[in-house]
Design a protein around this motif. Structure first.
Motif, PDB file in Angstrom:
ATOM      1  N   UNK A  56      -1.625   7.186   2.936  1.00  0.00           N
ATOM      2  CA  UNK A  56      -1.267   6.688   1.600  1.00  0.00           C
ATOM      3  C   UNK A  56      -0.509   5.368   1.714  1.00  0.00           C
ATOM      4  N   UNK A  57       0.387   5.270   2.701  1.00  0.00           N
ATOM      5  CA  UNK A  57       1.148   4.031   2.882  1.00  0.00           C
ATOM      6  C   UNK A  57       0.227   2.892   3.308  1.00  0.00           C
ATOM      7  N   UNK A  58      -0.702   3.190   4.191  1.00  0.00           N
ATOM      8  CA  UNK A  58      -1.659   2.171   4.638  1.00  0.00           C
ATOM      9  C   UNK A  58      -2.439   1.615   3.447  1.00  0.00           C
ATOM     10  N   UNK A  59      -2.900   2.488   2.598  1.00  0.00           N
ATOM     11  CA  UNK A  59      -3.700   2.044   1.457  1.00  0.00           C
ATOM     12  C   UNK A  59      -2.837   1.317   0.424  1.00  0.00           C
ATOM     13  N   UNK A  60      -1.588   1.743   0.281  1.00  0.00           N
ATOM     14  CA  UNK A  60      -0.681   1.056  -0.637  1.00  0.00           C
ATOM     15  C   UNK A  60      -0.469  -0.394  -0.201  1.00  0.00           C
ATOM     16  N   UNK A  61      -0.485  -0.620   1.087  1.00  0.00           N
ATOM     17  CA  UNK A  61      -0.286  -1.964   1.627  1.00  0.00           C
ATOM     18  C   UNK A  61      -1.567  -2.799   1.596  1.00  0.00           C
TER      19      UNK A  61
END
Length: 211
Positions: free
Chosen positions: A85-90
């Motif tokens: 989720x963090x990867x995609x948020x970035x």
């Protein structure tokens, strides 16, 4: 410029285990799969030979319900969904590339992976022969990574690989950043970072902070 995070599954996201082991455990074939795994790790059989032997072992017995139970009961690292989720948020991308059967690997799409690639094994229940062209190799991990780079407008310089064993060596050698996750000697000397533990967030933080 974004990054493409490339995750191995067996021994990496799955701590101390592999899809074939977890599936066989559901079928009461622990001893038989342990022997196959030993031979594969020792280099006594190719990925194709392993797939053929495993398919023979599971023939007619393996169902989607068995695979689902194996997946749900597997010893996954904690924090996988949070990391992706963090990867995609970035604005970055995450992919899983594994030699294991696609019908197991692709279940990780529901956890937030942008794409998941596994070997193409016969449909369940297994009554057909293995197609050699569908079985991935360590070199195929590099090929798939290159294809994903083209798809996302990235290059190898934008890639980070996460892996644990011999099947990851070619990918580790091809990209500039890599994380050895609970790894053996095959990749520990190639990796940019090393992590031992049970939380993917901690391994991911090595890449995020550069230390």
């Amino acid at each position: 410029m974004g990054k493409l995070h490339l995750f191995d599954m067996d021994g990496t996201l799955l701590q101390g285990s592999a899809a074939a082991v977890e599936i066989s455990r559901q079928l009461g074939l622990d001893r038989e799969i342990a022997e196959l795994e030993r031979g594969f790790v020792a280099g006594e059989m190719t990925p194709l030979q392993f797939a053929q032997r495993a398919c023979d072992l599971w023939a007619d017995e393996l169902t989607e319900l068995t695979v689902a139970a194996a997946f749900d009961g597997s010893p996954w690292l904690t924090g996988i969904r949070e990391v992706w989720a963090d990867i995609r948020t970035r604005g970055e991308r995450c992919a899983v590339i594994s030699l294991s059967p696609g019908f197991f690997v692709e279940r990780l799409l529901a956890w937030g992976a942008d794409t998941a690639h596994g070997s193409r094994w016969p449909a369940l229940p297994i009554r057909a022969a293995v197609e050699p062209a569908g079985i991935l190799s360590p070199a195929a991990k590099v090929r798939i990574a290159d294809e994903l780079c083209v798809q996302y407008g990235l290059t190898r310089a934008d890639c980070v690989a996460y892996g644990d064993s011999m099947s990851d060596t070619e990918l580790f050698a091809a990209v500039p950043q890599s994380v050895a996750v609970n790894a053996d000697h095959h990749v520990s000397g190639l990796a940019s970072y090393a992590y031992a533990g049970s939380d993917l967030r901690e391994a991911y933080e090595l890449v995020r902070t550069g230390r």
